[in-house]
Scaffold this active site. Sequence first.
Site, PDB file in Angstrom:
ATOM      1  N   ASP A   1      -7.842  38.838  27.570  1.00  0.00           N
ATOM      2  CA  ASP A   1      -6.505  39.258  27.171  1.00  0.00           C
ATOM      3  C   ASP A   1      -5.940  40.121  28.310  1.00  0.00           C
ATOM      4  O   ASP A   1      -6.643  40.459  29.273  1.00  0.00           O
ATOM      5  CB  ASP A   1      -6.529  39.999  25.830  1.00  0.00           C
TER       6      ASP A   1
HETATM    7  C1  NOJ Z   1      -1.645  40.555  24.689  1.00  0.00           C
HETATM    8  C2  NOJ Z   1      -1.828  39.863  23.375  1.00  0.00           C
HETATM    9  O1  NOJ Z   1      -2.929  40.431  22.692  1.00  0.00           O
HETATM   10  C3  NOJ Z   1      -2.048  38.363  23.488  1.00  0.00           C
HETATM   11  O2  NOJ Z   1      -1.989  37.813  22.209  1.00  0.00           O
HETATM   12  C4  NOJ Z   1      -1.029  37.747  24.390  1.00  0.00           C
HETATM   13  O3  NOJ Z   1      -1.234  36.359  24.469  1.00  0.00           O
HETATM   14  C5  NOJ Z   1      -1.133  38.391  25.757  1.00  0.00           C
HETATM   15  N1  NOJ Z   1      -0.872  39.823  25.645  1.00  0.00           N
HETATM   16  C6  NOJ Z   1      -0.149  37.801  26.756  1.00  0.00           C
HETATM   17  O4  NOJ Z   1       1.138  38.141  26.387  1.00  0.00           O
END
Ligand code: NOJ
Length: 765
Positions: A284
Amino acid sequence: MRKIAWLVLMTLLASAPVLAQRLSDQTSASAKVHFIENLLQQMTLDEKIGQLRLNCVGVQSPREQLLQEAAASRVGGIFYAVGRADLREFQDAAMGSRLKIPLFFAYDVIHGHRTIFPIGIGLASTWDMDAVTLAGRTAAQEASDDGLDMVFSPMVDITRDPRWGRASEGWGEDAWLSARYTATMVEALQGSNLGVAGNVMASAKHFALYGAAEGGRDYNSADMSLPRMYQDYLPPYRAAVRAGVGAMMLTYIAINGVPATSNTWLIRDLLRKQWRFKGLIISDFNAVADLVSHGVASNGREAAMLAIKAGLNMSMFDTLFRDELPDLVRSGAVSQEEIDDAVREVLGAKYDMGLFADPYLRIGAVSDDPQDIHDESRLHREQARDVARKSLVLLKNQRNVLPLDRTAVIAVVGPLAKSRLDILGNWSAIGSAAQAVSVYDGIANALGAPERLLYARGADVTDDPQVLNFLNAPGANPADVEVDPRSPTSMLQEAVEVARHADVVVAVVGESRGMSYEGASRASLGLPAYQARLIQALKATGKPLVLVLMNGRALSIGKEHDAADAVLETWYSGTEGGNAIADVLFGDYNPSGKLPVTFPRSVGQVPTYYNHLNTNRPYQANDPRAQTSRYFDEEYGPLYPFGFGLSYTQFSVSDITLTRHNLNRGEVLGASVVVKNTGPRAGATVVQLYIRDISASISRPVKELKRYRRIMLQAGEEKTVSFNLSEQDLKFYNAKLEYAAEAGAFSVMIGLDSRDVKEARFELF
Ligand code: NOJ
C-alpha cells in the site's frame, strides 16, 4: 561505421525480446517464462530495481523527474495519473529506455471510473452477481479507455465494525457472500483475457484483515486466532486468488504483531505456498517506509530489506527500494535472487496485461483520443441507474407511505438532498459531481411539477467544530462539508415551515462522503446532532416523513427509525443515484436490496454481527433479567439484521421440507420452502439459507449463510425454492486448521433475512 553497425546490432538485440514476444502465443506459459528470463538476463541491477517501483507524480517525484526515471527504466508503474495523452507521454519515455520495458498505469477505480456506481457496501446490498458484473465490466471498459492497465480493486476486507470508515468500500460482514462478490468482480474487471483492451488487471486488497483493525480505528492492528482468520476473514482474498486475480495489495496493518508489508508468513507461507498465488504483490501507499513507524525497522534501509525479504514485489510511493536496494544487494544483505524473483513478478504482470505485445494497448493512438475526457457520451448512465436501483434497501415502510403519490406536494429537506458530490461517495475515481444526479434532481425529474416540489436545507451535515475541522482540512480528499452562513435555528425553522406546506416530507440525511473514507473512523454511529434535531422537528409537524439515508456504514439510528414512517438506505449510489432513488420513491422500481451488514442499536453494541457464537449464556427473550451475554442498558439484538430489506409487496415463507434427515458423506440433502407473494404487486426478494453446526470440536456460529436465491414473483404467485447441501457446505476450520465437516446434528434455516427464519434439523454421519 563499425560503431554504427554495432549500435544497430545492440538495438536490435535489445528489442529482440519485445519483437519475439509479439509473435509468441500470449497464452503460452512457457513462452512467457522464456521471454521474462531472456529479458531479465539483459537487465542491470538498477533497471531491475526500477521495475519494483510504483510511483506517482507529486512533491516527492515531480513530473519531469518521473519522466526521466521512466526514460532510464527506474520506475515500473505509475499511479494517480489518468487520461491517454498524459499516460502516453510516460509510455513514450519508457519506450525510449534501453530495453523498452513498458510502464503499466494503475488507478483507484473502486466503484466505477467515469460513471460512478454505488460504493462497495451498496453493490453488496444487491445480492445480485449480474449487477456486480455490470458495474465491474463498465468500470473496466472506461478505465481501459482512459489508458489504465490496473485498478486497485476489489476491496474485499471483511468488516464487523462500522466505526471503520472503510466499511463503505467492502462487501460487508459475511465471508461466504464476500467471497462470491470478490470472484465476480475480479472476473468482471479482468475478462477472459487480460491481454486485450477493455480488460484491466485487478489488484485485490488489502491482504489481509484490514477490516479487523482494532476498535474500527483505521491503520490499527489485528490480533486474531487462526481458525477465526481462516473461517471468517480470509475467504474473500482466497476467492480473488482462485478467480485468477493478477495482483494483491498488502494491508498497512500489523497482523498478530507483524505488519503485512514485512510479514513472511502472510506473503510467502500463506499467499504463495498454501494458496499458490502466481501474481504480483504490491504494497500500500508508503507502506515500506511505514515499517519504521510500526517499530519493526529502525530505518529505511532495514524497512526495504525486510519488505523484499518477506516477499513484497513492488513498493507503492516511497522511494526506499530505489534508494536502499542497490547497496543492500552490493553488501550481500539482499541477494540478487531475491531481487530477480520480485522483478519476474512485475514483468510477468506486464506480460499478462499485454503490454510487451503492445505498450500502447490501452492508451491507443493520438487520433483516437477523446476531445473532452469528461464528455457525456463517455458515460454509461443506464447501467449506473440499473445497478443503483438494485442497491437500495427499504428498511421501514409504515402505513404504505411509500411509494409516493405523484400528485402530492413534496418537501425535500436535508443537507444531502442537493449534493451531487456526496452521492458519488468516496474513492469516486474521476467521476464528476457536475454529471451526477442528486436526490433532489432525481425527484424533480420524476415529479415533473416544480410547483409541487419544495426544498429546504434544514441543517448542515455537521456543526461540530472538531468534525468540521477534520472533514474540511486543507487538502482533505475529498474536500467536504459545505457550511451554510445562516444560523442552525433559522435553517431548522425554514425546513419546518416548508414541511407544513407539503403533503409528505422526504429528508435526505446521513454522512458527507468524507465521513466514510480512509482515515475516517467514527466513535459515534448516530446522525450528527443538527440532523438528528431536524428529524425530530420534522416529525413534530405530523406530516408523513420519509428518511433517505446517505451513508457509508451501518448507523445507529433508532430514534430516527421511530420518528420516520419510511426509511430507505441508499448508501452513496453514484452518478445516477438521484434518478435511481426517485425510481424507488415513486414506485417505478420495487426495492429488493438486502443489508450485507448488521445495523447496531448503539455504538456500544459494536462489534455486532449475525454469525456470532452462542456463548454459555445466550440472551433469553423470555427472561430479559437473566445474566446473559448482552448489554443490560440496551435492547437486545440489532436495529436491522444482516440480510434484511423490505419490498412494496409482502412475501410468506413456508416451513422447510428436507429430502432426508440423515446425511451420509457423498450424499446431497435438499432443503426447500415455498415462497409466496402475498401482496398487491410484483416484486423480487432474496431467499437466504443458513446453517448451524449444533455441537462441534470448537464453538460454531449461531448461523452461517451458505446459499441464497434472488426470485421474482408476480402478485399472488408462489414458487418452491430448493437448495442442495453436501458435506462440503458443513466444513469449517477446526483448532488444528483442518477444513473438515464433523458428524452430528445441524440446523438449517431459511428466511428472507437472518433474523426471521424457519428451521429444520438433520444429522451428518
Ligand atoms: C491507500 C489505500 O489504503 C489504498 O486502498 C489505495 O489503493 C492506495 N492508497 C492508493 O491510492
